[in-house]
Design an enzyme around this catalytic site. Structure first.
Site, PDB file in Angstrom:
ATOM      1  CG  ASP A 125       5.515  -0.865  -0.104  1.00  0.00           C
ATOM      2  OD1 ASP A 125       5.129  -0.212  -1.089  1.00  0.00           O
ATOM      3  OD2 ASP A 125       5.907  -0.359   0.957  1.00  0.00           O
TER       4      ASP A 125
ATOM      5  CD  GLU B  66       6.884   0.356  -4.705  1.00  0.00           C
ATOM      6  OE1 GLU B  66       6.172   1.265  -5.160  1.00  0.00           O
ATOM      7  OE2 GLU B  66       6.963   0.088  -3.484  1.00  0.00           O
TER       8      GLU B  66
END
Length: 745
Positions: free
Chosen positions: A350, A386
């Site tokens: 993330d 990401e």
């Protein structure tokens, strides 16, 4: 009961960090460079009563450590750190606050929100510069000494090659919370994830890996609890080593291991979405739960001119300090722990840009990336980033180092724009179909580095993408301020559900065209759980706080005739991708080298069967495109496919450019139930907003029967495991654009 514990700890060892049982006792080790004393607190099995408080007797290389004889797995504990409370200089020590072990492998209880959790006096005029003396232990979860012994039997990772990988993004709770056909206590847990019905469902789809939203123990944020909502997604980490207790129906850690073992047995890899960029402790006004109280100045990035405040490049109040060696060690130890103790197959990072930030900004050669790439275990796993955060220079798609795949939002947005009817999208679409070489074809990276997705947990579902023009997030309680406002969606004539047959037919056609575009593009496709059967969130594009029917998969829809039809169609697309290597190239297609009898690797054509010229590429109203891909498989067999795309409203007849080939229809998204591998003579009619895939062979070559759609979807992968490594970086091609690639802006 407290008399059974000694009054002093033995010296113990500074490694490994965390609580480690050797069968005769437990060694405790915790890092803090700035503490002046560290206490171990022992609790009764319920975690309600503190039985003993013992000082860790030694500190070696900034690691506090001690050994507790006759202690065993199951011991409930926490720490209290002594040191300066000096927020302006980055220190927030407060021994009144019980702290979770950053390396704790099991957690007992949940946060019970109270002002005592904060290191300062809430409501005091001096704010976080004040000091709170209340004991936070009654409101805190506790760490538990874990036993990681588990019989894995003959279980092993499927080790699916990247070029064969199809990912399914799912939520542990969302997968089974809405199912009435399994026991109530197993709904929304790893037991539900391991249920045979679900595993069979994703097996039939042909996906090879399931990517789980965060399963690390996470906080139920106070502001959500006060609004009667819950942190559903889990991007608020409370422990980097302990699984979320709510996901264990039995309370035991082995439930997660059993689920992974069953998924592996079904040929499905497990990838964890991990959140190492920030923690649940928030900004300078947040609670003191673990890292802040242990060594705030080491664990977090602080403003250099006023260390009272945090650098916030995550949008979540704080940023984990990945420039500190002990912090990198914690992250690396965490990754290796999940890869060994739970045998996970990869990680999705993330806000991965944050992990690569050094003091001067994002650096693909940062300490974190270097540490992972050189690690003999982690470097062989599937690693996905990401590639953005909210800090300066935070958009870094295509700029990560070799070995990492990246979520490609340019694929998502470009494909959405084309199929919702925006003009001038052909050049971008062409680049996305060939693996986004404009972004990833450097440093000998492979097309799999482009993680192609249409939808994800963050945003509309596929059904909502064709059903809503606006977000509908009223249930989130933020008056519509949350979530993206520009979704590149199209409701095709009505906002939300409608009985209009024409609108519903168009929506279904566009959904199938979107899915075919993703699965017939080079790169790694990722399907959002539920998109395969038309799952909806009612237009909510930010359902992070909706632990209810808004976010839970609707299996009634999955079992409906429409849901079954779409699921079968998606499974067919995945199988066709597997059958045709030209649809999933392991390398970027370079140059105009002839593959067979005048056929080069990539050819772009217009509807008249002529080479697509610059004028056609740049005509803003042109919405038709033909892509011929020619390759040979590893056994030397020829594979030729022709992808015909019609983004307009009306049918278009496509002429075939190659008289030396015979063609058979493989997929027509306008006719999802049509027979496949049917001979095609003359022009091919492609209906409006549709995709057709043809398979070609020389005129004198016999066409084999259609591949067996019922065969084990993972058979080829199992056969090739010994030969194809998942992170093979070998690429002898030069770093150039793909052959005959469309012009790029």
């Amino acid at each position: 009961m407290s008399a059974s514990y000694p009054d002093r700890l033995l010296a113990g060892r500074p490694y490994p960090l965390g609580a480690t049982s050797d069968g005769l006792g437990v060694n405790f080790a915790v890092f803090s460079a700035n503490a002046t004393r560290m206490d171990l607190c022992i609790f009764d099995p319920t975690g309600r009563k503190e039985l003993k408080r013992l000082q860790l007797p030694e500190c070696t290389d900034e690691v506090w450590h001690g050994y507790l004889p006759d202690a065993h797995a199951g011991l409930v504990y926490g720490f209290r750190a002594h040191g300066p409370y000096d927020p302006r200089n980055g220190h927030r020590f407060n021994p009144n606050k019980l702290l979770l072990d950053p390396y704790g492998k099991k957690m007992l209880g949940q946060i019970r929100w109270t002002d005592a959790l904060f290191g300062y006096r809430m409501g005091h005029g001096r704010g976080d510069l004040s000091f709170d003396r209340r004991d936070s232990a009654p409101a805190m979860p506790k760490s538990v000494v874990a036993d990681d012994v588990f019989n894995w039997g003959s279980s092993r990772s499927p080790e699916t090659p990247w070029a064969e990988t199809v990912i399914y993004e799912a939520h542990v709770r969302g997968v089974s919370a809405g199912r009435s056909d399994i026991r109530g206590n197993q709904r929304g847990t790893f037991a539900g994830l391991a249920d045979p019905y679900f595993i069979e469902h994703i097996q039939k789809l042909g996906v090879t890996a399931i990517e789980l939203l965060p399963v690390h123990a996470f906080s139920q944020d106070q502001f959500l609890i006060e609004r009667g909502l819950r942190n559903y997604w889990g991007y608020s980490t409370l422990s980097y080593f302990a699984p979320e207790p709510a996901y264990m129906s039995s309370g035991g850690l082995d439930e997660m291991r059993v689920a992974i073992r069953r998924l592996h047995a079904a040929g499905i890899e497990v990838i964890l979405d991990v959140v190492y960029n920030h923690t649940c402790e928030g900004n300078h006004l947040g609670p003191t739960l673990s890292w802040r109280g242990l060594d705030n100045a080491s664990y977090y990035r602080l403003m250099p001119d006023d260390k009272r405040y945090y650098i916030d490049e995550t949008g979540c109040g704080n940023t984990v300090n990945m420039s500190h060696p002990r912090v990198i060690q914690m992250v690396m130890d965490s990754l290796r722990y999940w890869a060994t103790a739970y045998q996970v197959d990869g990680f999705r990072f993330d806000l991965g840009v944050t992990l690569g930030r050094e003091p001067n900004g994002f650096d693909p050669g940062s300490g974190f990336f270097d540490a992972v790439r050189q690690d003999p275990l982690l470097s062989r796993l599937k690693l996905i980033s990401e590639p953005w955060d909210v800090g300066p220079g935070g958009y870094q798609v295509g700029n990560h180092p070799p070995g990492f795949a990246e979520w490609n939002d340019k694929f998502r947005d470009g494909v959405r724009r084309f199929w919702r009817g925006e003009p001038g999208q052909l050049p971008d679409l062409g680049a996305r179909l060939l693996g986004s070489g404009d972004l990833f074809n450097h440093r000998h990276r492979r097309p799999w580095a482009s993680l192609n997705f249409l939808t994800s947990h963050d945003g509309f579902t596929l059904h909502d993408l064709v059903s809503y023009n606006e977000k509908h997030n009223e249930a989130n309680g933020e008056e519509g301020r949350d979530g993206h406002s520009e979704n590149l969606s199209n409701n095709w004539g009505a906002e939300g559900p409608t009985d209009d047959a024409g609108i519903n037919e168009t929506r279904g056609r566009v959904k199938r065209a979107l899915l075919a575009t993703m699965l017939f593009s080079h790169g790694t496709p990722m399907l959002l759980a539920g998109d395969e059967f038309g799952n909806t969130q009612g237009g909510n594009n930010n359902a992070y706080c909706q632990d209810n029917e808004i976010s839970h998969l609707d299996w009634d829809t999955a079992r409906s005739p429409e849901g079954r039809e779409l699921t079968s169609f998606v499974a067919k697309l995945v199988q066709v991708r597997r059958n045709h290597p030209s649809l999933r190239s392991a390398t970027f297609v370079i140059g105009d080298q002839e593959v067979y009898d005048g056929l080069i690797a990539v050819g772009w054509f217009n509807a008249n069967g002529e080479w697509n010229h610059d004028g056609a590429w740049h005509d803003p109203e042109n919405r038709t495109l033909a892509l011929r891909r020619t390759t040979r498989d590893e056994r030397g067999g020829l594979d030729v496919t022709m992808l015909l795309i019609n983004g307009g409203a009306d049918a278009v007849d496509f002429k075939m450019p190659d008289p030396q080939l015979q063609w058979k229809l493989v997929v027509d998204t306008a006719e999802p139930d049509a027979d496949i591998y049917v001979s095609v003579d003359g022009p091919v009619s492609v209906q409006g907003r549709s995709v057709v895939l043809l398979s070609g062979l020389p005129l004198d070559a016999p066409f084999e029967d259609a591949p067996d759609e019922s065969k084990d979807a993972n058979a080829e992968q199992k056969h090739d495991q010994a030969h194809d490594q998942p992170n093979d970086q070998t690429n002898d091609q030069p770093d150039n654009q793909p052959a005959d690639s469309p012009p790029t802006e």
